[in-house]
Design a protein around this motif. Structure first.
Motif, PDB file in Angstrom:
ATOM      1  N   ALA A 197     -10.118  -0.335  32.540  1.00  0.00           N
ATOM      2  CA  ALA A 197      -9.593  -1.201  31.481  1.00  0.00           C
ATOM      3  C   ALA A 197      -9.536  -0.462  30.146  1.00  0.00           C
ATOM      4  N   VAL A 198     -10.580   0.311  29.847  1.00  0.00           N
ATOM      5  CA  VAL A 198     -10.632   1.057  28.580  1.00  0.00           C
ATOM      6  C   VAL A 198      -9.472   2.033  28.488  1.00  0.00           C
ATOM      7  N   ASP A 199      -9.187   2.730  29.576  1.00  0.00           N
ATOM      8  CA  ASP A 199      -8.077   3.691  29.574  1.00  0.00           C
ATOM      9  C   ASP A 199      -6.761   3.010  29.235  1.00  0.00           C
ATOM     10  N   LYS A 200      -6.561   1.804  29.750  1.00  0.00           N
ATOM     11  CA  LYS A 200      -5.328   1.062  29.468  1.00  0.00           C
ATOM     12  C   LYS A 200      -5.316   0.557  28.026  1.00  0.00           C
ATOM     13  N   ILE A 201      -6.455   0.058  27.568  1.00  0.00           N
ATOM     14  CA  ILE A 201      -6.549  -0.452  26.198  1.00  0.00           C
ATOM     15  C   ILE A 201      -6.335   0.676  25.188  1.00  0.00           C
TER      16      ILE A 201
END
Length: 319
Positions: A149-153
């Motif tokens: 999720a962090v990579d996408k955010i």
């Protein structure tokens, strides 16, 4: 020891099914009969107990959640509720029980063991907040879910030049925030085990902005504050445009990582061995890649601690 039972209790975590599978197949390998308790301690009181065969746990090692289902049960905290559970086990001729879950599940297992009914605890919780083990089942998968999720955010944070606050689970432990924060390159990590200084955080973000940094990721553990509350506090200190993402229960789901599958398999196997050795009131864990076991009283009276060396490293690398 001819018949054993297995149940999952409390919040589910990826890898619980792998642990159930290991308990069932290890027990059958040693010519034991295995019974699954469906619905946690509530299911135990209600007698929702069914015999499990090799095929009952086929094709589940890769599945998240728990095939035995889970529930919280206030009645089982009472002596009367515990006695009802023991009577149900005796009716089925079950000689010992494996309990997969977290802190609350361990309290139930200890209560049964103290009343002469041998139980072995397996740490199954994404929070990684159980003493006596470096890792709990589901923690590694949850961290990887957060990282994804962090990579996408980060992609959208970069595009819009914003500061993102990411709130993660963990109850009163900061392990998920700490590990995911370091692995995800977060500029700031907020955990219950360390007090944060908003002036220091604001100064770091402003300095980064002045040298050309246009976005930031801040990881907040739910045991400290909410993402929205932290964002409000940060905006007042910096005037930066912030957005909040609360990852919530998606952290509990998904196919378990290879690490969690192996860990669960090792824990399930050792739990059965302990019952065969005539032991109860124990909990399995892992220390320095060796499967160990401790007295449940010791586990429940010892406070879980995070590796503050990782916290220090994250601050050094996020300058």
């Amino acid at each position: 020891m001819k018949r054993i039972g297995v149940l999952t209790s409390g919040g589910d975590s990826p890898g619980m099914n792998a642990a159930i599978r290991a308990v069932v197949r290890k027990a059958i390998y040693h010519n034991l009969e295995v019974f699954g308790v469906f619905g946690g301690y509530s299911g135990l009181i209600a007698g929702n107990i069914k015999k499990l065969e090799l095929g009952s746990v086929g094709d589940i090692i890769h599945r998240g959640g728990t095939m035995l289902y889970s529930a919280r049960c206030e009645e089982f905290k009472t002596k009367e509720g515990q006695q009802k559970g023991i009577e149900q086990l005796k009716t089925k001729g079950i000689d010992g029980l494996v309990v997969i879950g977290g802190d609350g599940s361990y309290h139930g297992a200890r209560a049964l063991s103290e009343q002469g009914y041998p139980c072995i605890g397996i740490p199954g919780t994404i929070d990684n907040d159980i003493a006596g083990t470096q890792y709990t089942i589901g923690f590694d998968t949850a961290v990887n879910t957060v990282i994804d999720a962090v990579d996408k955010i980060r992609d959208t944070a970069t595009s819009h030049e914003r500061t993102f606050i990411i709130e993660v689970m963990g109850r009163n432990a900061g392990d998920i925030a700490l590990w995911a924060g370091l692995a995800g390159g977060a500029e700031t990590i907020i955990i219950p085990e360390e007090k944060y200084n908003m002036d220091e955080i604001a100064e770091r973000l402003i300095k980064g902005h002045e040298r050309g940094k246009r976005h930031s990721i801040i990881m907040v553990a739910e045991g400290v504050t909410t993402g929205m509350e932290f964002a409000k506090e940060l905006e007042e200190a910096t005037n930066f445009d912030t957005r909040v993402s609360v990852l919530g229960h998606m952290q509990r789901g998904g196919s378990p990582s290879a690490f969690d599958r192996v860990l669960a398999s090792r824990f399930g196997s050792r739990a059965v061995e302990l019952l065969l050795e005539g032991k109860g009131g124990r909990a399995v864990g892992i220390e320095n890649n060796v499967v160990v076991d401790h007295d449940l009283n010791e586990i429940l009276s010892t406070k879980h601690t995070v590796d503050l060396g990782i916290y220090k490293l994250s601050k050094e690398l996020s300058i």
